[in-house]
Design an enzyme around this catalytic site. Structure first.
Site, short mmCIF file in Angstrom:
data_model
loop_
_atom_site.label_atom_id
_atom_site.label_comp_id
_atom_site.label_asym_id
_atom_site.label_seq_id
_atom_site.Cartn_x
_atom_site.Cartn_y
_atom_site.Cartn_z
N ASP A 1 0.86 -1.18 0.00
CA ASP A 1 0.00 0.00 0.00
C ASP A 1 0.90 1.24 0.00
OD1 ASP A 1 -2.24 1.70 0.30
OD2 ASP A 1 -3.28 0.14 1.44
N ASP B 1 -2.77 4.66 -2.46
CA ASP B 1 -3.78 5.34 -1.65
C ASP B 1 -4.06 6.75 -2.19
OD1 ASP B 1 -5.35 5.39 0.87
OD2 ASP B 1 -3.98 7.04 1.36
N GLU C 1 -6.23 4.22 -6.12
CA GLU C 1 -7.49 4.60 -5.48
C GLU C 1 -7.84 6.00 -6.00
OE1 GLU C 1 -9.47 5.01 -1.04
OE2 GLU C 1 -7.39 5.62 -1.33
N HIS D 1 -11.44 -2.04 3.35
CA HIS D 1 -11.25 -1.57 4.73
C HIS D 1 -11.98 -0.25 5.01
CE1 HIS D 1 -8.40 0.61 2.31
NE2 HIS D 1 -8.18 1.45 3.30
N ASP D 2 -12.48 0.42 3.96
CA ASP D 2 -13.18 1.69 4.14
C ASP D 2 -14.69 1.57 3.96
OD1 ASP D 2 -10.95 3.29 4.65
OD2 ASP D 2 -10.57 3.67 2.53
#
Length: 558
Positions: free
Chosen positions: A98, A199, A255, A328-329
């Site tokens: 990440d 990210d 993302e 995870h969000d």
């Protein structure tokens, strides 16, 4: 269409803090991941995207990095990370790191130096602005609530943080910053990692005039038009590709919230030399709420289906899709898009997986999704750990926007901690996640929903996922076939075909708890093989009555 290993892969996302604790401190760690590699191999996934594991004060659970070249001490050591790479590669599993480079932690050495004085060599690594009329430089709000600017008394200026105040944004206009990032990426590529999930990468370029944002019903202005897909974003990513990505056989996924079809073609077009694919969030974003995700409204199936079809059709042949329903969000996918009532949980979890995995794109499985793990539905604020949930609870209740009771309902349905409760390995103490006290409460349904029980049940959700993943490896039509939607306006059924050379697939899913009637296309009424079905259906005549949440896939050679 060009063939690539990352198009043919299935990715499994690990949230390391909640995956497996090996030493009893209540926090998941790298040895815990190594311990479960055989489980992941058995599932059939061949890429692991692991959320950040680098040194961090954990203000935003690792998305606030204080040292890009050190492993977070509670997760393990660099030796542990190297062993993870080695053990994963032995099993044919690749590792995605990440990459968090829109911002650092305020405890990163660059920022510690940057805030010391206006002429510090690191000052320009971040975005500093003078006060305007004694206040913030503009009206932008941060993603986690509150203003996006923090006053720093030491030099009497404000720094920009689009997320937490402990996550100052890097200044990508500064060539030195970009070089630091590329050097760090090369460092990890040389270690043998297989790619990056990037990210909020679409936010690294900002409009340098920093104008006020539009007020959208909240307390602050919207920075989106000035910081998302900013003026130099594609220039920066092409530079990153030249300096790092093109030198290695790596997979990249960005993302990119707020991305349009046209944007996605720029980020991930085959000839653009930027990224392999992007995450778009249109299907998980809330339509029509003044307060973003903080709502108790159920998702709109027709709108969801329209968005999913649009991305399949309009990216075809132009850029590659990433396929996901949870991460995870996001809340747990079965609680949001399926039905987590015990009567329908298994069936609807299998249905959602069928719908997603038969589409064109690279599927992502979020940890626990292969078990049908559900939202935690915590009823007290003290059980929440997520900075976003806690800050918005206080901001919205104190401003009188929502009552505390209503805001708690919003957190129960939409809070990020729903996806972050510990992985449910077995029905023993703390779900087998830890021998200590977990950093966040285990979901109370772990006795009914856990990996140990599902591994021993051939009809479990785990084994259903295993079969879907195996089919994708066996049938090129699932990876590369042309997508065509059927029953576009049906308010319960999502159905589509995939066609490649001499092969054709029909996928049918009932997204409701009511029966649904449909006619099977003529070419599948005879000589079709059922590849997978979640309710054991044997009869595929002209007309079928689908049971609640039923799904099946028919296949034939043309």
């Amino acid at each position: 269409m060009k063939k690539n290993w990352w198009k043919e892969s299935v990715v499994y996302q690990i949230y390391p803090r909640s995956f497996k604790d090996s030493n009893g401190d209540g926090i998941g760690d790298i040895p815990g991941i190594i311990e479960k590699l055989d489980y992941l191999k058995e599932l059939g996934v061949n890429v692991l995207w692991i959320s950040p594991m680098l040194e961090s004060p954990q203000d935003d659970n690792g998305y606030d990095i204080s040292d890009y070249r050190r492993v977070y001490k509670e997760y393990g050591t660099m030796e542990d990370y190297e062993k993870l790479l080695e053990e994963a590669h032995k099993r044919g599993i690749k590792i995605l790191m990440d990459l968090v480079v829109n911002h650092t932690s305020d405890e990163h050495n660059w920022f510690i130096e940057s805030r010391k004085s206006k002429d510090n060599p690191y000052r320009d690594y971040y975005i500093w602005r003078e006060p305007v009329n004694g206040k913030e430089p503009n009206n932008w709000g941060s993603v986690f609530g509150g203003p996006a600017w923090e006053y720093d008394p030491q030099t009497e200026m404000y720094y920009l943080h689009l997320f937490s105040r402990k996550q100052p944004d890097l200044n990508w206009e500064n060539e030195k910053v970009r070089q630091e990032v590329y050097d760090m990426m090369n460092f990890w590529c040389e270690k043998g990692i297989d790619g990056f999930r990037m990210d909020v990468i679409s936010m690294i370029s900002k409009d340098q005039s920093y104008p006020d944002g539009k007020m959208n019903g909240g307390l602050y202005g919207d920075f989106g038009p000035y910081c998302v897909h900013g003026p130099r974003i594609h220039e920066f990513l092409q530079e990153m590709n030249r300096e790092v990505l093109s030198r290695y056989d790596v997979m990249t996924v960005g993302e990119t919230s707020g991305v349009t079809i046209e944007d996605a073609q720029k980020y991930a077009g085959e000839d653009r030399n930027e990224l392999n694919m992007v995450f778009q969030f249109e299907h998980v974003e809330d339509q029509g709420s003044d307060h973003g995700k903080w709502t108790t409204e159920k998702y709109d199936f027709q709108e969801f289906k329209k968005v999913m079809i649009k991305w399949q059709e309009e990216l075809a042949g132009k850029a590659w899709n990433s396929l996901f329903l949870g991460n995870h969000d996001q809340p747990r996918s079965v609680s949001r898009f399926g039905n987590d009532n015990p009567a329908y949980r298994e069936t609807s979890a299998k249905m959602l997986a069928t719908c997603l995995h038969m589409m064109q794109g690279t599927p992502y499985v979020y940890q626990g999704e292969e078990l049908g793990m559900t939202n935690a539905y915590f009823t007290e604020l003290k059980d929440y750990r997520d900075i976003e949930s806690i800050q918005y609870f206080h901001e919205y209740t104190e401003a009188g926007i929502y009552t505390p009771e209503y805001m708690m309902k919003c957190l129960m349905l939409r809070g990020r901690d729903n996806a972050r409760t510990p992985m449910q390995w077995e029905d023993s103490y703390q779900a087998g996640f830890t021998e200590g006290t977990p950093w966040i409460r285990v979901n109370s349904n772990y006795k009914e929903i856990n990996a140990k029980q599902q591994l021993s049940d051939p009809d479990s959700i785990f084994h259903y996922y295993q079969k879907l993943i195996r089919l994708r490896k066996e049938k090129p039509v699932i990876v590369y076939g042309v997508f065509e939607a059927l029953y576009r306006d049906h308010d319960q059924i999502f159905a589509y075909t995939r066609t490649l050379e001499g092969e054709k697939l029909l996928t049918v899913c009932n997204f409701s708890e009511h029966v649904a009637e449909m006619e099977i296309p003529e070419e599948f009424q005879k000589n079709a093989e059922c590849l997978i079905t979640n309710l054991g259906r044997k009869d595929f005549g002209k007309k079928v009555i689908l049971k609640p949440y039923e799904a099946f896939v028919l296949y034939r050679n043309l």
